[in-house]
Motif scaffolding. Structure first.
Motif, PDB file in Angstrom:
ATOM      1  N   PRO A  81       1.604   4.924   1.122  1.00  0.00           N
ATOM      2  CA  PRO A  81       1.190   5.717   2.547  1.00  0.00           C
ATOM      3  C   PRO A  81      -0.051   6.594   2.755  1.00  0.00           C
ATOM      4  CG  PRO A  81       3.545   6.073   1.541  1.00  0.00           C
ATOM      5  CD  PRO A  81       2.932   5.450   0.657  1.00  0.00           C
ATOM      6  N   LEU A 119       0.828  -1.192  -0.058  1.00  0.00           N
ATOM      7  CA  LEU A 119      -0.026   0.194  -0.075  1.00  0.00           C
ATOM      8  C   LEU A 119       0.863   1.010   0.025  1.00  0.00           C
ATOM      9  CD1 LEU A 119      -2.500  -1.023   2.694  1.00  0.00           C
ATOM     10  CD2 LEU A 119      -2.899  -0.985   0.198  1.00  0.00           C
ATOM     11  N   GLU A 158      -0.501  -6.569   4.971  1.00  0.00           N
ATOM     12  CA  GLU A 158       0.424  -5.584   4.656  1.00  0.00           C
ATOM     13  C   GLU A 158       0.691  -5.487   3.041  1.00  0.00           C
ATOM     14  OE1 GLU A 158       3.903  -5.131   7.219  1.00  0.00           O
ATOM     15  OE2 GLU A 158       2.363  -3.677   8.392  1.00  0.00           O
ATOM     16  N   ARG A 206      -2.713  -8.107  10.301  1.00  0.00           N
ATOM     17  CA  ARG A 206      -3.251  -7.193   9.290  1.00  0.00           C
ATOM     18  C   ARG A 206      -2.434  -7.520   8.042  1.00  0.00           C
ATOM     19  NH1 ARG A 206      -1.899  -3.482  12.904  1.00  0.00           N
ATOM     20  NH2 ARG A 206      -0.193  -2.484  11.817  1.00  0.00           N
ATOM     21  N   GLY A 244      -7.173  -0.006   2.492  1.00  0.00           N
ATOM     22  CA  GLY A 244      -6.048  -0.580   2.085  1.00  0.00           C
ATOM     23  C   GLY A 244      -6.051  -1.837   2.237  1.00  0.00           C
ATOM     24  N   GLU A 245      -6.302  -2.338   3.653  1.00  0.00           N
ATOM     25  CA  GLU A 245      -6.229  -3.879   3.831  1.00  0.00           C
ATOM     26  C   GLU A 245      -7.591  -4.583   3.058  1.00  0.00           C
ATOM     27  OE1 GLU A 245      -6.400  -7.004   7.529  1.00  0.00           O
ATOM     28  OE2 GLU A 245      -6.622  -4.700   7.716  1.00  0.00           O
ATOM     29  N   PRO A 280      -5.970   4.893   3.156  1.00  0.00           N
ATOM     30  CA  PRO A 280      -6.463   4.661   4.603  1.00  0.00           C
ATOM     31  C   PRO A 280      -6.226   2.980   5.001  1.00  0.00           C
ATOM     32  CG  PRO A 280      -7.827   6.009   3.314  1.00  0.00           C
ATOM     33  CD  PRO A 280      -6.865   5.647   2.420  1.00  0.00           C
ATOM     34  N   ALA A 281      -5.844   2.899   6.042  1.00  0.00           N
ATOM     35  CA  ALA A 281      -5.674   1.464   6.647  1.00  0.00           C
ATOM     36  C   ALA A 281      -6.746   0.541   6.305  1.00  0.00           C
ATOM     37  CB  ALA A 281      -4.981   1.463   8.063  1.00  0.00           C
ATOM     38  N   ALA A 282      -7.848   0.709   6.623  1.00  0.00           N
ATOM     39  CA  ALA A 282      -8.837  -0.175   6.714  1.00  0.00           C
ATOM     40  C   ALA A 282      -9.372  -0.333   5.149  1.00  0.00           C
ATOM     41  CB  ALA A 282     -10.207   0.459   7.230  1.00  0.00           C
TER      42      ALA A 282
END
Length: 353
Positions: free
Chosen positions: A212, A210, A247, A245, A219-220, A215-217
């Motif tokens: 930078p 991903l 990555e 998670r 992106g996962e 957004p984390a959610a």
């Protein structure tokens, strides 16, 4: 009355059942003092020789070489008696070859090929069978610990591979081949395939991580959708995870090697297309397998029924036959987008195609 086979001293030749009884009485059942050739290994080796149609004399030798000479010396025919030190000599040679793997040896250098010399074929077969039984019983590390001085882990497995290759050479049966496969399985299980079995490390790996700003959610979710999409073609994919998670997703373009024409290259073109289409979401790196750090566990989608198998095979074959510069156009009805939000939405739809 049946004729009995007599040894040189006139006493009846020791039978296989008698040798088994002596082995049960004498050989250790549990490790002691670094000993690895225990009763269960001897019994398994003897049974393995029988399973591979070796004559009873070979099975008998597989037990007698571990027993003290005074147990059956007077009841062992001279022709067999001369073979016992030969078997012990091959085994001693194996241990010597393994003990040469000192920590100070540079492990990137090739190991010296193991040479059993002119020892009789049966001696090499029995030694190879015992070594395989140890490996198949999960005793590789016990064997390493029994060698003095204890070799460094990677160097030990490198020497073990050289021993197996040496015993396979000019092997009179499949004992050498079976041993070599057992050694390779252990090396793979130890995570040393990339270093010691470089000839089996093929092709390229595409890694999708991903950016930078994603957004984390979201992106996962995008990574999970990408993995589902790739495995839907029965391609080999792996994931890197941290604290549960996802990555990164890794695609193994294993069929790009050895395929003719454009067939295998379609996987490479598919990965390149994904990298371009979703450039706002993913950082994509393409490496040769040998350049990748660590051991990735690649998997293909499981098949639970014939209808699922046909569907996977159809999609897989269609991809490999694709002549399109962008194979995705054969499977997706969506225009490329330059926006992060739209690309995330499109990736989410990948797994539903």
């Amino acid at each position: 009355m049946q004729n009995q086979i007599f040894s040189e001293g006139g006493a009846p030749q020791i039978t296989l059942s008698e040798a088994l009884a002596s082995a049960v009485k004498i050989l250790p059942r549990k490790p002691r003092g670094g000993e690895v050739l225990m009763l269960d290994v001897a019994l398994r080796a003897t049974a393995d020789l029988a399973e591979h149609n070796h004559p009873e004399d070979d099975q008998l030798l597989a037990l007698l070489w571990l027993l003290p000479d005074d147990i059956a010396a007077h009841r062992t025919p001279g022709s067999m008696k001369t073979l016992l030190p030969k078997i012990r000599g091959v085994w001693a040679g194996i241990l010597s070859a393994l003990s040469e793997a000192h920590p100070e040896i540079e492990t990137h250098l090739e190991s010296t090929p193991f040479d059993a010399g002119d020892e009789p074929p049966v001696a090499r077969v029995i030694a190879a069978t015992y070594l395989r039984m140890l490996l198949e019983s999960g005793a590789a590390e016990s064997l390493r610990s029994s060698v003095k001085p204890v070799p460094e882990r990677e160097a030990f497995y490198q020497s073990l591979l050289a021993v197996a290759e040496g015993l396979k050479k000019n092997s009179p049966d499949l004992s050498g081949d079976l041993l070599l496969e057992a050694v390779k399985r252990v090396i793979r299980a130890e995570g040393l395939k990339q270093k010691l079995l470089s000839g089996e490390v093929r092709d390229t790996i595409w890694t999708f991580a991903l950016r930078p700003q994603v957004p984390a959610a979201e992106g996962e979710a995008a990574l999970r959708s990408l993995r589902s999409f790739l495995t839907g073609f029965r391609l080999s994919a792996a994931v890197s995870m941290t604290e549960g998670r996802v990555e990164a997703v890794h695609l193994l373009a294993e069929e790009a090697k050895g395929e003719t024409g454009e067939k295998g290259a379609a996987i490479e073109r598919l990965a390149a297309s994904l990298a371009v289409r979703f450039s706002k979401v993913f950082i994509v790196v393409r490496l040769q397998r040998k350049e990748v750090q660590g051991e990735l566990m690649f998997h293909r989608a499981g098949i639970t029924g014939w209808h699922m198998g046909l569907r996977y095979k159809g999609r897989h074959d269609q991809l490999l036959r694709s002549q399109e510069a962008d194979p995705l156009t054969e499977f997706l009805q969506m225009e490329p987008s330059g926006g992060l939000k739209t690309q995330l939405e499109q990736i989410e739809k990948l797994s539903s195609n």
